[in-house]
Write an enzyme that holds these catalytic residues in place. Structure first.
Site, PDB file in Angstrom:
ATOM      1  N   SER A 179      -0.226  88.853  72.785  1.00 48.80           N
ATOM      2  CA  SER A 179       0.352  88.026  73.848  1.00 48.80           C
ATOM      3  C   SER A 179       1.042  86.827  73.227  1.00 48.80           C
ATOM      4  CB  SER A 179      -0.745  87.550  74.806  1.00 48.80           C
ATOM      5  OG  SER A 179      -0.275  86.535  75.671  1.00 48.80           O
ATOM      6  N   TYR A 192      -9.068  83.955  76.723  1.00 50.97           N
ATOM      7  CA  TYR A 192      -8.104  85.053  76.645  1.00 50.97           C
ATOM      8  C   TYR A 192      -7.179  84.861  75.443  1.00 50.97           C
ATOM      9  CZ  TYR A 192      -3.974  87.858  77.942  1.00 50.97           C
ATOM     10  OH  TYR A 192      -2.918  88.732  77.944  1.00 50.97           O
TER      11      TYR A 192
END
Length: 287
Positions: A179, A192
């Protein structure tokens, strides 16, 4: 100390600048790589975690279009998974669905066992499953949430890969979904983002570990992409503006990310390993 002996990979040669291709030994290969007309992934078997929807689904459909059979490991979204399987089969490719919690090691092993039983091999692994919860402060992140986030987002990548390794051959590849948050962080997604940072390091280390076996390992680090995880994680007001802060002023679509995975899974990228592609709407992260 013994003098280091460097392996020669081509004859010594020299030319006047800028040089002539025909005088090189060997002559550089410049012709387009020849692929089967049926597709870049003809008769490959691809295992995709989190392949029931979003980015995983887009990758599954593109891979099927390019000739691959697909195994989809998903958590609980059976309706989405069955629809994805139906769409894959329109390309005359096989699809196996495996439901269960990838945050558990024994289930990851089961996924590999079922894949081998049904398809006899694994050529491509797409570690893609991911979950997140927005938290305003690190104090709001419980130990339970932290552990669950790592189990699903990172441990599953490790376990799926570990149990698949005995079945991977020269030419196989592993592609991990990271990400943009691994590079610039996210104040509301601390745990995350940490898992995505771990995935980057895992990708680079595993690439170095497997390169002598002819197995390539790369990653894709998407920016804001409009998926069910986003719609189910953030408040309606935030969803309506999701992606508007990217340089392109919008969220990307899953089918705009899938070609990055196809590139890394095909012979187009046969000289690439340990790297990350960044379909993120124009954000420069120097990663």
């Amino acid at each position: 100390m013994e003098k280091e002996i460097k392996k020669k990979i081509r004859p010594q040669q020299k030319q006047r600048r800028p040089g002539l291709e025909k005088n090189m030994n060997p002559v550089p290969e410049t012709e387009p790589i020849d692929y089967p007309k049926e597709g870049k992934l003809k008769n490959k078997v691809a295992l995709i975690t989190g392949g029931d929807s979003g980015i995983g689904k887009a990758v599954a459909l593109l891979f099927a279009k390019e000739g691959a059979d697909v195994v989809i490991a998903y958590l609980s979204e059976t309706k989405d998974a069955k629809e994805t399987k139906k769409e894959i089969e329109t390309y005359s490719r096989r699809c196996t669905l495996i439901k269960g919690d990838l945050g558990k090691e024994n289930h990851c092993k089961k996924v590999i066992d079922i894949t081998i039983k049904n398809h006899k091999k694994i050529d491509i692994i797409i570690n893609n499953a991911g979950l997140h919860w927005e938290s305003k402060s690190i104090e709001d992140i419980t130990t339970e949430q932290l552990i669950k986030t790592f189990q699903n987002n990172f441990y599953s990548y490790f376990w799926i890969t570990k149990y698949a390794i005995p079945y991977l051959q020269k030419g196989s590849c592993i592609i991990n979904t990271a990400s943009v948050t691994a590079y610039r962080g996210s104040p509301g997604l601390i745990d995350y983002s940490a898992t995505k940072g771990a995935i980057i390091s895992f990708t680079r280390s595993l690439s170095a570990n497997l390169i002598d076996k002819g197995i390539r390992v790369n990653a894709v680090a998407p920016g804001p992409i409009w998926t069910p995880l986003i719609a189910s994680s953030f408040k309606p007001t935030k969803n309506s503006e999701f992606g508007s802060d990217s340089p392109m002023k919008r969220a990307g679509q899953p089918n705009e990310v899938a070609p990055s995975f196809l590139f890394l899974a095909s012979e187009d990228s046969r000289y690439i390993s340990g790297q990350v592609l960044h379909p993120n709407g124009g954000e420069i992260v120097n990663g």
